[in-house]
Design a protein around this motif. Structure first.
Motif, PDB file in Angstrom:
ATOM      1  N   GLU A 163       0.835  -1.202   0.000  1.00 57.16           N
ATOM      2  CA  GLU A 163       0.000   0.000   0.000  1.00 57.16           C
ATOM      3  C   GLU A 163       0.871   1.254   0.000  1.00 57.16           C
ATOM      4  O   GLU A 163       0.621   2.209  -0.763  1.00 57.16           O
ATOM      5  N   PHE A 164       1.887   1.252   0.856  1.00 57.18           N
ATOM      6  CA  PHE A 164       2.737   2.434   1.040  1.00 57.18           C
ATOM      7  C   PHE A 164       3.565   2.727  -0.212  1.00 57.18           C
ATOM      8  O   PHE A 164       3.569   3.853  -0.727  1.00 57.18           O
ATOM      9  N   LEU A 165       4.249   1.709  -0.713  1.00 50.57           N
ATOM     10  CA  LEU A 165       5.200   1.941  -1.792  1.00 50.57           C
ATOM     11  C   LEU A 165       4.537   2.076  -3.160  1.00 50.57           C
ATOM     12  O   LEU A 165       5.167   2.548  -4.105  1.00 50.57           O
ATOM     13  N   THR A 166       3.266   1.684  -3.275  1.00 48.05           N
ATOM     14  CA  THR A 166       2.543   1.984  -4.516  1.00 48.05           C
ATOM     15  C   THR A 166       1.913   3.374  -4.449  1.00 48.05           C
ATOM     16  O   THR A 166       1.786   4.056  -5.470  1.00 48.05           O
ATOM     17  N   ALA A 167       1.532   3.809  -3.251  1.00 54.57           N
ATOM     18  CA  ALA A 167       0.968   5.159  -3.097  1.00 54.57           C
ATOM     19  C   ALA A 167       2.049   6.228  -3.185  1.00 54.57           C
ATOM     20  O   ALA A 167       1.822   7.320  -3.712  1.00 54.57           O
ATOM     21  N   VAL A 168       3.225   5.920  -2.658  1.00 55.41           N
ATOM     22  CA  VAL A 168       4.354   6.878  -2.651  1.00 55.41           C
ATOM     23  C   VAL A 168       5.583   6.130  -3.185  1.00 55.41           C
ATOM     24  O   VAL A 168       6.466   5.730  -2.425  1.00 55.41           O
ATOM     25  N   PRO A 169       5.672   5.940  -4.509  1.00 59.00           N
ATOM     26  CA  PRO A 169       6.691   5.038  -5.062  1.00 59.00           C
ATOM     27  C   PRO A 169       8.105   5.600  -5.125  1.00 59.00           C
ATOM     28  O   PRO A 169       9.044   4.837  -5.375  1.00 59.00           O
ATOM     29  N   GLU A 170       8.278   6.877  -4.922  1.00 51.53           N
ATOM     30  CA  GLU A 170       9.606   7.458  -5.128  1.00 51.53           C
ATOM     31  C   GLU A 170      10.251   7.888  -3.812  1.00 51.53           C
ATOM     32  O   GLU A 170      10.913   8.920  -3.721  1.00 51.53           O
ATOM     33  N   LEU A 171      10.112   7.074  -2.803  1.00 48.61           N
ATOM     34  CA  LEU A 171      10.780   7.355  -1.535  1.00 48.61           C
ATOM     35  C   LEU A 171      12.276   7.095  -1.680  1.00 48.61           C
ATOM     36  O   LEU A 171      12.689   6.047  -2.183  1.00 48.61           O
ATOM     37  N   ASP A 172      13.084   8.038  -1.217  1.00 50.65           N
ATOM     38  CA  ASP A 172      14.536   7.824  -1.238  1.00 50.65           C
ATOM     39  C   ASP A 172      14.955   6.846  -0.143  1.00 50.65           C
ATOM     40  O   ASP A 172      15.818   5.989  -0.353  1.00 50.65           O
ATOM     41  N   THR A 173      14.321   6.988   1.026  1.00 50.64           N
ATOM     42  CA  THR A 173      14.705   6.199   2.198  1.00 50.64           C
ATOM     43  C   THR A 173      13.463   5.919   3.020  1.00 50.64           C
ATOM     44  O   THR A 173      12.548   6.745   3.077  1.00 50.64           O
ATOM     45  N   ILE A 174      13.425   4.750   3.665  1.00 49.40           N
ATOM     46  CA  ILE A 174      12.321   4.450   4.570  1.00 49.40           C
ATOM     47  C   ILE A 174      12.877   3.817   5.842  1.00 49.40           C
ATOM     48  O   ILE A 174      13.793   3.000   5.792  1.00 49.40           O
ATOM     49  N   TYR A 175      12.337   4.243   6.981  1.00 52.91           N
ATOM     50  CA  TYR A 175      12.774   3.770   8.293  1.00 52.91           C
ATOM     51  C   TYR A 175      11.706   2.846   8.876  1.00 52.91           C
ATOM     52  O   TYR A 175      10.533   3.216   8.955  1.00 52.91           O
ATOM     53  N   VAL A 176      12.141   1.642   9.303  1.00 47.90           N
ATOM     54  CA  VAL A 176      11.212   0.636   9.799  1.00 47.90           C
ATOM     55  C   VAL A 176      11.699   0.112  11.151  1.00 47.90           C
ATOM     56  O   VAL A 176      12.820  -0.389  11.248  1.00 47.90           O
ATOM     57  N   PRO A 177      10.883   0.195  12.209  1.00 49.09           N
ATOM     58  CA  PRO A 177      11.269  -0.377  13.502  1.00 49.09           C
ATOM     59  C   PRO A 177      11.400  -1.899  13.405  1.00 49.09           C
ATOM     60  O   PRO A 177      10.673  -2.547  12.648  1.00 49.09           O
ATOM     61  N   ILE A 178      12.322  -2.462  14.195  1.00 49.36           N
ATOM     62  CA  ILE A 178      12.549  -3.905  14.190  1.00 49.36           C
ATOM     63  C   ILE A 178      12.342  -4.473  15.590  1.00 49.36           C
ATOM     64  O   ILE A 178      13.015  -4.069  16.545  1.00 49.36           O
ATOM     65  N   GLY A 179      11.388  -5.409  15.696  1.00 54.53           N
ATOM     66  CA  GLY A 179      11.250  -6.218  16.893  1.00 54.53           C
ATOM     67  C   GLY A 179      11.823  -7.584  16.579  1.00 54.53           C
ATOM     68  O   GLY A 179      13.025  -7.809  16.649  1.00 54.53           O
ATOM     69  N   MET A 180      10.952  -8.514  16.154  1.00 50.55           N
ATOM     70  CA  MET A 180      11.432  -9.800  15.664  1.00 50.55           C
ATOM     71  C   MET A 180      11.734  -9.771  14.169  1.00 50.55           C
ATOM     72  O   MET A 180      12.428 -10.629  13.652  1.00 50.55           O
ATOM     73  N   GLY A 181      11.177  -8.797  13.437  1.00 46.67           N
ATOM     74  CA  GLY A 181      11.615  -8.598  12.066  1.00 46.67           C
ATOM     75  C   GLY A 181      10.595  -8.775  10.959  1.00 46.67           C
ATOM     76  O   GLY A 181      10.902  -8.570   9.788  1.00 46.67           O
ATOM     77  N   SER A 182       9.345  -9.130  11.278  1.00 45.05           N
ATOM     78  CA  SER A 182       8.378  -9.354  10.203  1.00 45.05           C
ATOM     79  C   SER A 182       8.084  -8.073   9.417  1.00 45.05           C
ATOM     80  O   SER A 182       7.876  -8.116   8.196  1.00 45.05           O
ATOM     81  N   SER A 183       8.070  -6.944  10.099  1.00 42.44           N
ATOM     82  CA  SER A 183       7.728  -5.686   9.442  1.00 42.44           C
ATOM     83  C   SER A 183       8.781  -5.286   8.419  1.00 42.44           C
ATOM     84  O   SER A 183       8.463  -4.978   7.264  1.00 42.44           O
ATOM     85  N   ILE A 184      10.042  -5.318   8.815  1.00 44.58           N
ATOM     86  CA  ILE A 184      11.083  -4.885   7.881  1.00 44.58           C
ATOM     87  C   ILE A 184      11.255  -5.897   6.748  1.00 44.58           C
ATOM     88  O   ILE A 184      11.527  -5.518   5.607  1.00 44.58           O
TER      89      ILE A 184
END
Length: 320
Positions: A163-184
């Motif tokens: 959803e995110f990367l199709t709505a805003v496809p030209e992101l230079d950088t994205i920051y993702v929190p890591i717990g166990m890692g499924s999100s990143i």
């Protein structure tokens, strides 16, 4: 671990749509002014359980119901958001849900899990202890153990990334929190599937540095984990598959301190009037730490959830 391709992510999206609509992504003028970037926020705090975890739980539970129809109950360990997702996804399919949390866990998250139909059990002093006890109870009570990291959970989390990367496809950088890692890992899957050049940067609390240490050493390195604000990221033993995926795809990992997390929680509220739990504010905290190198770029952050106890949130707002 084999990451899901676009066909698998689209299939997971159909399952997720049965429990929630897409969440929005906005760029907020005050956050842009604060960071000197065009900052886009993916609002996973707008899900039915106030966090992204429902997505993975829904996909996993759909697979379980179809592949193992004899299963009548599941068990999982959590600090709160995973448990809420599991409770909702399980009970809507007629399964019982048992959730193990450490002693001293968030009272409000505990109440939410019980309200969603879960049986709540407290055990141990941290997430790892609760996890090991949940695995033990799975055997003694004949319950299906639902892990905190699994490829099917990645399929689920990849749906928000799509959803995110199709709505805003030209992101230079994205920051993702890591717990166990499924999100990143979900974000990596979509970035790679779409052929984008977006840098993916992981974020962990300084007080729970196991994933950052493991990334640095290129092997699983356990470490103490005690981040009062970012309890959802307080994991002391990284998942080997998640680490391997991150090593091949993540630019670097930022460690953020408790004061930085509190500042980011406060910034979210002041600039957008959204409530961010500590784990969810970690991405913005990392942006603020690295702001000098981000000026003029288009940057993404994932506000992963809003489930924070009242006193913790008030304390963060009052921090100066």
């Amino acid at each position: 671990m084999q990451l899901p391709d676009l066909a698998a992510i689209n299939k997971a999206t159909l399952i997720v749509r049965s429990v929630m609509p897409p969440t929005p992504q906005y760029t907020w003028p005050l956050l842009n002014a604060r960071t000197g970037t065009e900052l886009w926020v993916k609002h996973e705090n707008h899900s039915p359980v106030g966090a992204f975890k429902l997505r993975g739980a829904a996909v996993y539970m759909d697979w379980l119901k179809h592949s193992q129809p004899a299963v009548t109950g599941v068990i999982a360990a959590t600090r709160g958001n995973h448990g809420q997702g599991v409770a909702l996804a399980a009970t809507r399919l007629g399964l019982t849900a048992v959730i193990v949390v450490p002693h001293g866990n968030s009272r409000e998250k505990n109440r939410a899990m019980e309200a969603l139909g879960a049986e709540l059990i407290e055990h141990g002093d941290d997430f790892q202890a609760a996890l090991e006890y949940a695995m033990h109870l799975a055997e003694t009570r004949n319950l299906h153990f639902l892990p905190s990291f699994h490829p099917l959970l990645v399929h689920g989390t990849s749906t928000y990334a799509l959803e995110f990367l199709t709505a805003v496809p030209e992101l230079d950088t994205i920051y993702v929190p890591i717990g166990m890692g499924s999100s990143i890992c979900g974000m990596i899957a979509v970035r790679n599937a779409l052929g984008l050049k977006t840098k993916i940067i992981g974020v962990v609390p300084t007080n729970a540095p196991a994933f950052a240490l493991s990334f640095r050493e290129k092997k699983v390195v356990p470490a103490l984990a005690n981040s009062p604000l970012a309890d959802g990221l307080s994991c002391r033993l990284p998942d080997a598959e998640a680490l391997e995926t991150a090593l091949a795809n993540v630019d670097h990992i930022v460690e953020v301190g408790e004061e930085e997390i509190a500042t980011a929680m406060r910034a979210y509220y002041q600039d957008t009037h959204n409530v961010a739990e500590g784990a969810a504010a970690a991405g913005l905290a990392a942006v603020l730490q690295e702001v000098a190198s981000l000026r003029g770029l288009r940057v993404g952050v994932v506000l992963t959830g809003s489930n924070v106890d009242q006193e913790l949130f008030i304390g963060a707002l009052n921090t100066t």
